[in-house]
Each structure stands twice: as structure tokens, then as C-alpha cells.
Design an enzyme around this catalytic site. Structure first.
Site, PDB file in Angstrom:
ATOM      1  N   LYS A   1       2.889   2.073  -3.167  1.00 18.98           N
ATOM      2  CA  LYS A   1       1.997   2.136  -4.333  1.00 18.98           C
ATOM      3  C   LYS A   1       1.134   3.404  -4.296  1.00 18.98           C
ATOM      4  O   LYS A   1       1.017   4.123  -5.285  1.00 18.98           O
ATOM      5  CB  LYS A   1       1.091   0.895  -4.350  1.00 18.98           C
ATOM      6  CG  LYS A   1       0.075   0.885  -5.451  1.00 18.98           C
ATOM      7  CD  LYS A   1      -1.107  -0.013  -5.146  1.00 18.98           C
ATOM      8  CE  LYS A   1      -1.957   0.546  -4.065  1.00 18.98           C
ATOM      9  NZ  LYS A   1      -3.323   0.092  -3.971  1.00 18.98           N
TER      10      LYS A   1
ATOM     11  N   CYS B   1       0.780  -1.249   0.000  1.00 24.07           N
ATOM     12  CA  CYS B   1       0.000   0.000   0.000  1.00 24.07           C
ATOM     13  C   CYS B   1       0.810   1.297   0.000  1.00 24.07           C
ATOM     14  O   CYS B   1       0.635   2.124  -0.896  1.00 24.07           O
ATOM     15  CB  CYS B   1      -0.942   0.007   1.191  1.00 24.07           C
ATOM     16  SG  CYS B   1      -2.032  -1.406   1.187  1.00 24.07           S
TER      17      CYS B   1
HETATM   18  C1  UGA Z   1      -1.091   0.727   5.643  1.00 24.49           C
HETATM   19  C2  UGA Z   1      -1.803   1.739   6.528  1.00 24.49           C
HETATM   20  O1  UGA Z   1      -1.198   1.777   7.809  1.00 24.49           O
HETATM   21  C3  UGA Z   1      -3.277   1.380   6.671  1.00 24.49           C
HETATM   22  O2  UGA Z   1      -3.962   2.372   7.417  1.00 24.49           O
HETATM   23  C4  UGA Z   1      -3.906   1.284   5.288  1.00 24.49           C
HETATM   24  O3  UGA Z   1      -5.252   0.869   5.366  1.00 24.49           O
HETATM   25  C5  UGA Z   1      -3.135   0.256   4.461  1.00 24.49           C
HETATM   26  O4  UGA Z   1      -1.753   0.644   4.379  1.00 24.49           O
HETATM   27  C6  UGA Z   1      -3.755   0.234   3.088  1.00 24.49           C
HETATM   28  O5  UGA Z   1      -3.656   1.233   2.389  1.00 24.49           O
HETATM   29  O6  UGA Z   1      -4.398  -0.764   2.755  1.00 24.49           O
HETATM   30  P1  UGA Z   1      -0.100  -1.726   6.032  1.00 24.49           P
HETATM   31  O7  UGA Z   1       0.663  -1.454   4.781  1.00 24.49           O
HETATM   32  O8  UGA Z   1      -0.870  -2.977   6.152  1.00 24.49           O
HETATM   33  O9  UGA Z   1      -1.142  -0.522   6.307  1.00 24.49           O
HETATM   34  O10 UGA Z   1       0.912  -1.739   7.242  1.00 24.49           O
HETATM   35  P2  UGA Z   1       1.600  -0.639   8.152  1.00 24.49           P
HETATM   36  O11 UGA Z   1       1.462  -1.088   9.551  1.00 24.49           O
HETATM   37  O12 UGA Z   1       1.145   0.721   7.828  1.00 24.49           O
HETATM   38  O13 UGA Z   1       3.143  -0.803   7.737  1.00 24.49           O
HETATM   39  C7  UGA Z   1       3.642  -0.383   6.471  1.00 24.49           C
HETATM   40  C8  UGA Z   1       5.145  -0.498   6.458  1.00 24.49           C
HETATM   41  O14 UGA Z   1       5.726   0.457   7.344  1.00 24.49           O
HETATM   42  C9  UGA Z   1       5.659  -1.859   6.919  1.00 24.49           C
HETATM   43  O15 UGA Z   1       6.745  -2.240   6.119  1.00 24.49           O
HETATM   44  C10 UGA Z   1       6.110  -1.612   8.342  1.00 24.49           C
HETATM   45  O16 UGA Z   1       7.109  -2.487   8.771  1.00 24.49           O
HETATM   46  C11 UGA Z   1       6.619  -0.189   8.243  1.00 24.49           C
HETATM   47  N1  UGA Z   1       6.609   0.513   9.546  1.00 24.49           N
HETATM   48  C12 UGA Z   1       5.446   0.794  10.183  1.00 24.49           C
HETATM   49  C13 UGA Z   1       7.823   0.914  10.114  1.00 24.49           C
HETATM   50  O17 UGA Z   1       8.920   0.688   9.531  1.00 24.49           O
HETATM   51  N2  UGA Z   1       7.813   1.562  11.301  1.00 24.49           N
HETATM   52  C14 UGA Z   1       6.656   1.860  11.967  1.00 24.49           C
HETATM   53  O18 UGA Z   1       6.717   2.495  13.052  1.00 24.49           O
HETATM   54  C15 UGA Z   1       5.446   1.452  11.387  1.00 24.49           C
END
Ligand code: UGA
Length: 459
Positions: free
Chosen positions: A265, A262
Site C-alpha cells: 500500500k 503496509c
Molecule cells: C512493515 C514494516 O516492517 C514496519 O516497520 C512498518 O511499521 C509497518 O510495515 C507499517 O508500515 O505499519 P509489517 O508489514 O507488519 O511491517 O511486517 P514485516 O515484518 O515488515 O513484513 C512484511 C512482509 O514482508 C511480510 O509478508 C513478510 O512475510 C515479508 N518478509 C519480511 C519476507 O518475505 N522476508 C523477510 O525477510 C522479511
């Protein structure tokens, strides 16, 4: 009220469908993916998502959910139709809208009664206008009414069930008062703010949220690099930032860069349609550049160590964690896969382990040895790189890891291990945003009783 979800076997469609069914709403999850639908009919979930299996079992027991490959019958039987199909990135950086457009056409062709059509897929801002055109065109001469709603989702993989059951807010964008009321009624269980808005703004809210989150991550990742150069600790810096109510501590963990299907993209797609409308997106572009740099930094660290430390000529490197984050089996746009791709060019043996991902794409699987647990993965390894924050890695027996490795050297990209513990045991330990510690240095600078093992040269 009967709901159907098109794209009902995908991540968002499935969690939405099962989630709505758990609220007592009758749901039909429809998808053209025969094997996934067959699996779901046999109680096999295509995704690893905590809490989803019991929710599915409950919904099935109460006869609130069915899975079908017949989109037409799902459309005919329901009065609210969710579109939750994928909008992957096409090579030119635009969101590939083919599945959404096809779903809209199919709905128009098969509807026989008025419908409320809800777009949950993340679609470029302005898509609802195109959606109206497509529906009208394919309704042909059928004298039927419909309403269109933009209802973006904010589910995170790994905590999608929790996010569905206790959302922070619900965004409903529509020009139709009737449709807004219908959606408010559908979500009546949730006493959270309902943001009622126009469809364009609803579409934009989704992009603004993901772009903000990505920006926050690139910010903290850049701060991490600066901390390393200045001999500060990013963990201490975050500690001092998070109590500021304007900042807070969420979503501030540095790491190997954001991955998943997500954030990247949506950023690319936002940049694409914004620039084509004349907007300046310089800052958003730098968020992507910074994110790509995180993997480059890991590679730089590996190469630096290959050159400057007593690594053997063809050392073994262990990589723990394949999914793009913990608690999911999703490897789409996973930082680990990007790292493996880059490591192809370096002469190293690689072993990998992940608690749930047991298969890699063919292009990478020949390159690596897939271990069955973290301990066999690190055997005779000269460097262990922690890429995802699985609980299993947080609670590893570090002494055993130390004993098994050829050289006790850890790169903790997620800051998940106890720095003190790693130091006490005698690891060469490097965590993102923190100074590297070497056993001798630690020994000299502390009163710890543990004598670190020497940095053993492997022949
Ligand atoms: C993200 C958004 O957080 C959701 O709100 C949204 O609905 C979703 O995309 C979407 O558009 O469908 P997601 O990609 O599932 O959710 O996961 P995240 O928890 O946001 O993590 C995204 C990336 O950031 C991961 O690689 C994670 O490891 C990284 N991340 C996250 C970090 O490196 N540090 C953090 O503190 C948090």
C-alpha cells in the site's frame, strides 16, 4: 499529561495506546468501532499480537487505560491526541484519507482547550499542510491554539509490542518547538535516537523506510530465482552476503512476496504522489512487479508438476499458513489469499491450515477445506505448500507428514524446514531459491541410510 488515541482499536492505535499506558501515561483509546471497543472493555483483543494481552491487563489494573466510542469526550479530556486511523489503498492507488480527514475535523470541532495533535497514520507526504487547513476551517471562530506533529510508526505485526517497547529510533516532525518538547517528554523512557525534523521529512521517512524494505525483499526474491536457474543456493548466497557490514542479514529471507497492509500500500501510494509531482519511480514500480511475480512462480511450479509428474487428475493440495506472516492473524494482502485466488482457476482440491486464522473471506471459503491441524491437512495430499513461517510448521513431525501424504512433495516458500531432514525422509522438496531435490537423486548422491519411499501414483 493525558493522551487519547483516535483509531484506538486498530492495530497501530491499540499497540500505541496500550504501550503508552504501560509507561504509566493515562490513555483513552477512542474508536467508532463499537464491537471492538466493547470487546476491549471486556478484555477481548481484536488482534493476535504477542505480549499485548498481559500489557493490557497491567494497564487496566493500574487504571491507565480506558476504551470509548465517544471521540468527543476523549478529545476534550486529553492534551495530546494521536491519530492512528487506517489509510487503506483506494482503487486508484492513492491512500484513502477519509478517516484521517474525519479525525482532524472531529478534533477541531470538539476541542475546547489547546491540543497537540500527532499524526501516526501513514499519510502522503505533505498531508500536514492539508491538516492545518482542515483544523483551522473546523475550529471556526474558536480562539484556540494547537500544534501538529508527524510521528510515524515502525511497528511490525507479530512483534509490535517488542518494537514499541524497544524502538530503534523515534521520529518527531513538527514546526513547533513546544510540540517537539512535549513529544520528547512523552517518549522520555526510551533512550534511543530521537530524530527531530520538519514534518514533510518525517512523513517521507516512513515511506522511504517501507520502500527500502520492500526493495530489499524484491531484490532477494529476484536473486532467488536467479539462484534456481544457476543451480546456486540462495541460503548459501545470503550466508556470504550477511557478514558484509554494509549489507547485514536482516530482512533478507526470500519468500512468496511481501504481503500485509503496509508495504504494498505504501509503495503504491508513494509512487502515486511522487509521479504526480513529476518524480521518476521506475525502480519502485519494478519492486511491485517483482513482488507479484512471486505468486506467479508458485502457480507455475504447481502447473508444471500437474503436467509433468504423476499427479492424479484432481489432486489435493495442502496450504499451510494463511496470515501474511507468522505471529499475526492478519490476512490483509496475504500471499496465501492471492495464491488461493489464482488456484480457483485450476482443478485441484485444497485443504488449508493456520494456527490462528480460522476463517477466510466468503469468496475463498467455499473453495477450501479448513483442517484443524497440519497433519489432517496433508492427508492424501499430493503437494504441501508452506506459505508462512509459523514455529508450528518448523517443528512438524516430518515423518508423519511423509506417511500421511499421497505423494511426499513439499514446496517450502519460506525455507523453514531442514533441507537435510526433508531429503533424508525422502520428500520431493523444493525451497525458494534452491534446487529441487528428488528422493532418488538424494539417495544416489548421499550415503544416507534411509531408503526413500517411491513416488506413489494416486489413482
Ligand atoms: C512493515 C514494516 O516492517 C514496519 O516497520 C512498518 O511499521 C509497518 O510495515 C507499517 O508500515 O505499519 P509489517 O508489514 O507488519 O511491517 O511486517 P514485516 O515484518 O515488515 O513484513 C512484511 C512482509 O514482508 C511480510 O509478508 C513478510 O512475510 C515479508 N518478509 C519480511 C519476507 O518475505 N522476508 C523477510 O525477510 C522479511
Amino acid at each position: 499529561m493525558k493522551v487519547s488515541v483516535i483509531g484506538g482499536s486498530g492495530y497501530i492505535g491499540l499497540v500505541t495506546g496500550i504501550g503508552l499506558a504501560s509507561l504509566g501515561i493515562s490513555v483513552i483509546c477512542a474508536d467508532i468501532n463499537i464491537s471492538k471497543i466493547q470487546g476491549l472493555n471486556e478484555d477481548r483483543l481484536p488482534i493476535h499480537e504477542e505480549g499485548l494481552s498481559p500489557l493490557l491487563a497491567k494497564a487496566k489494573r493500574k487504571k491507565k487505560i480506558v476504551f470509548t466510542t465517544s471521540l468527543s469526550s476523549a478529545i476534550k479530556q486529553s492534551n495530546i491526541i494521536f491519530i492512528a486511523v487506517g489509510t487503506p489503498l483506494s482503487p486508484n492507488g492513492e491512500a484513502d484519507m477519509s478517516q484521517v480527514l474525519s479525525a482532524l475535523r472531529t478534533i477541531a470541532e470538539h476541542m475546547e482547550t489547546p491540543k497537540t495533535i500527532v499524526i501516526k497514520s501513514t499519510v502522503p507526504v505533505g498531508t500536514h499542510k492539508l491538516a492545518h487547513e482542515i483544523i483551522k476551517k473546523h475550529l471556526k471562530n474558536k480562539n484556540l491554539t494547537y500544534d501538529l506533529v508527524s510521528n510515524p510508526e515502525f511497528l511490525r505485526e507479530g512483534s509490535a509490542v517488542k518494537d514499541f517497547l524497544s524502538p530503534d529510533r523515534i521520529v518527531i516532525g513538527s514546526d513547533s518547538k513546544k510540540a517537539i518538547k512535549r513529544l520528547e517528554c512523552l517518549y522520555k523512557t526510551f533512550s534511543v535516537p530521537k530524530v527531530i525534523t520538519d514534518p514533510t521529512s518525517a512523513e517521507m521517512i516512513k515511506y522511504a523506510c517501507n520502500a527500502y524494505l520492500a526493495t530489499r525483499l524484491s531484490f532477494i526474491n529476484e536473486m532467488s530465482e536467479i539462484c534456481e536457474k544457476m543451480d546456486a543456493s540462495i541460503l548459501n548466497v545470503i550466508e556470504g552476503m550477511k557478514y558484509d557490514k554494509r549489507i547485514g542479514g536482516h530482512y533478507l529471507n526470500p519468500g512468496p512476496g511481501f504481503g500485509g497492509p503496509c508495504l504494498n500500500k505504501d509503495l503504491q501510494s508513494l509512487i502515486r504522489f511522487s509521479t504526480s509531482h513529476g518524480a521518476n519511480t521506475e525502480m519502485l514500480q519494478s519492486v511491485i512487479t517483482r513482488n507479484n511475480r512471486q505468486i506467479d512462480r508458485i502457480i507455475e511450479y504447481i502447473i508444471h508438476n500437474l503436467k509433468s509428474k504423476s499427479f492424479p487428475s484432481n489432486p489435493k493440495i495442502t496450504i499451510l499458513g494463511l496470515s501474511f506472516k507468522a505471529n499475526t492473524n492478519d490476512t490483509r494482502n496475504s500471499p496465501t489469499l492471492k495464491l488461493l485466488q489464482s488456484l480457483k482457476k485450476i482443478n485441484v482440491k485444497i485443504s488449508v491450515y493456520d494456527p490462528v486464522v480460522k476463517k477466510l473471506p466468503d469468496t475463498l471459503s467455499t473453495l477450501v477445506h479448513h483442517a484443524s491441524n497440519p497433519y489432517s491437512a496433508v492427508e492424501n495430499s499430493s503437494l504441501c505448500i508452506l506459505m508462512t513461517e509459523w514455529d508450528e510448521f518448523k517443528s512438524m513431525d516430518l515423518q508423519s507428514i511423509y506417511n500421511l501424504m499421497a505423494q511426499p512433495h513439499i514446496l517450502d516458500t519460506r525455507n523453514i524446514l531442514s533441507h537435510e531432514m526433508a531429503n533424508q525422509i525422502g520428500f520431493y522438496y523444493k525451497a525458494t531459491g534452491c534446487k529441487e531435490s528428488t528422493p532418488n537423486e538424494i539417495f544416489e548422491n548421499s550415503n544416507m541410510p534411509v531408503i526413500p519411499r517411491s513416488y506413489r501414483k494416486v489413482m
